[in-house]
Design a protein around this motif. Sequence first.
Motif, PDB file in Angstrom:
ATOM      1  N   GLU A  72       1.189  -1.550  -0.329  1.00 12.23           N
ATOM      2  CA  GLU A  72       0.168   0.005  -0.165  1.00 12.23           C
ATOM      3  C   GLU A  72       0.667   1.147   0.159  1.00 12.23           C
ATOM      4  O   GLU A  72       2.326   0.871   0.412  1.00 12.23           O
ATOM      5  CB  GLU A  72      -1.126  -0.491   1.386  1.00 12.23           C
ATOM      6  CG  GLU A  72      -1.805  -0.939   1.095  1.00 12.23           C
ATOM      7  CD  GLU A  72      -2.969  -0.751   0.345  1.00 12.23           C
ATOM      8  OE1 GLU A  72      -3.575   0.741   0.565  1.00 12.23           O
ATOM      9  OE2 GLU A  72      -2.947  -1.343  -0.486  1.00 12.23           O
ATOM     10  N   PRO A  73       0.057   2.631  -0.426  1.00 15.01           N
ATOM     11  CA  PRO A  73       0.975   3.382  -0.882  1.00 15.01           C
ATOM     12  C   PRO A  73       0.963   4.364   0.587  1.00 15.01           C
ATOM     13  O   PRO A  73       0.038   4.470   1.228  1.00 15.01           O
ATOM     14  CB  PRO A  73       0.762   4.460  -1.625  1.00 15.01           C
ATOM     15  CG  PRO A  73      -1.045   3.965  -1.670  1.00 15.01           C
ATOM     16  CD  PRO A  73      -0.824   2.977  -1.068  1.00 15.01           C
ATOM     17  N   LEU A  74       2.214   4.568   0.634  1.00 13.65           N
ATOM     18  CA  LEU A  74       2.368   5.615   1.977  1.00 13.65           C
ATOM     19  C   LEU A  74       3.140   6.862   1.857  1.00 13.65           C
ATOM     20  O   LEU A  74       4.354   6.761   0.706  1.00 13.65           O
ATOM     21  CB  LEU A  74       2.914   4.746   3.578  1.00 13.65           C
ATOM     22  CG  LEU A  74       3.025   5.076   5.002  1.00 13.65           C
ATOM     23  CD1 LEU A  74       1.768   5.296   5.090  1.00 13.65           C
ATOM     24  CD2 LEU A  74       3.843   4.296   5.454  1.00 13.65           C
ATOM     25  N   MET A  75       3.280   8.082   2.853  1.00 11.84           N
ATOM     26  CA  MET A  75       3.973   9.222   2.151  1.00 11.84           C
ATOM     27  C   MET A  75       4.556   9.549   3.786  1.00 11.84           C
ATOM     28  O   MET A  75       3.363   9.005   4.917  1.00 11.84           O
ATOM     29  CB  MET A  75       3.501  10.252   1.337  1.00 11.84           C
ATOM     30  CG  MET A  75       3.736  10.247  -0.410  1.00 11.84           C
ATOM     31  SD  MET A  75       3.175  11.736  -0.758  1.00 11.84           S
ATOM     32  CE  MET A  75       3.031  11.315  -2.461  1.00 11.84           C
ATOM     33  N   THR A  76       5.935  10.667   3.342  1.00  9.18           N
ATOM     34  CA  THR A  76       6.796  10.669   4.539  1.00  9.18           C
ATOM     35  C   THR A  76       5.313  11.709   5.366  1.00  9.18           C
ATOM     36  O   THR A  76       5.268  12.484   6.784  1.00  9.18           O
ATOM     37  CB  THR A  76       7.981  11.418   4.717  1.00  9.18           C
ATOM     38  OG1 THR A  76       7.645  11.995   3.889  1.00  9.18           O
ATOM     39  CG2 THR A  76       9.450  10.529   3.923  1.00  9.18           C
TER      40      THR A  76
END
Length: 215
Positions: A72-76
């Motif tokens: 799954e995508p995740l961002m800082t």
Amino acid sequence: GEILSTINRLGLDDMTFVMFTTDNGPWLSYGEHGGSAGPLREGKATVWEGGVRVPCLMRWPGRIPAGKVCDEPLMTIDILPTIARLIGAKLPKHPIDGKDAWPLISGAPDAKSPHEAYYLYWGNDLQAVSSGKWKMHFPHTYPSLEGKPGGKGGKPVPYVQKKTELALFDLESDVGETHDVAAEHPNVVERLTKMGKASDEDLKANTRSPGKISA
């Protein structure tokens, strides 16, 4: 290694959340000194996957499942609200971009990205929208080496400016963003275009000027 060994020596393993990641992709112009994006397209200073998709390792014995790979995508931008939740800290009263992603990080069953989409900017320009397996680029220019090798000895070579028209990619089957499928999925293009424009208008309508930011 020194950081992890010190945490272990001090007996802090079970109460320490360790995360290793980077800000953006490699400086391709520096060649042997700039890193590699592997199969991903382009590198730093672009919103292609080579510029925004980076390595991320997380470790917290007993809290984060060992050996688990998350697709799954995740961002800082999601790290601040996630850590705030873990330590019981309050978030700012004004809206922020990130969302709590602890269910995803901790391996909760069927956990998904907390965002419907991520919006990728260069400066003030929204250049791409990424949602699920889909990633759509709005027309924009970007720096490229056009497949040529980068510099040697720490000295960069110059980029050329290229332009992409509106393009849609299926990142599940085409992580290198090589095959534009916009013509085959007009409904996806329409949906991401509307989402991108609405989010961009909302962001720019709520920009806080430096003089209005309170300490």
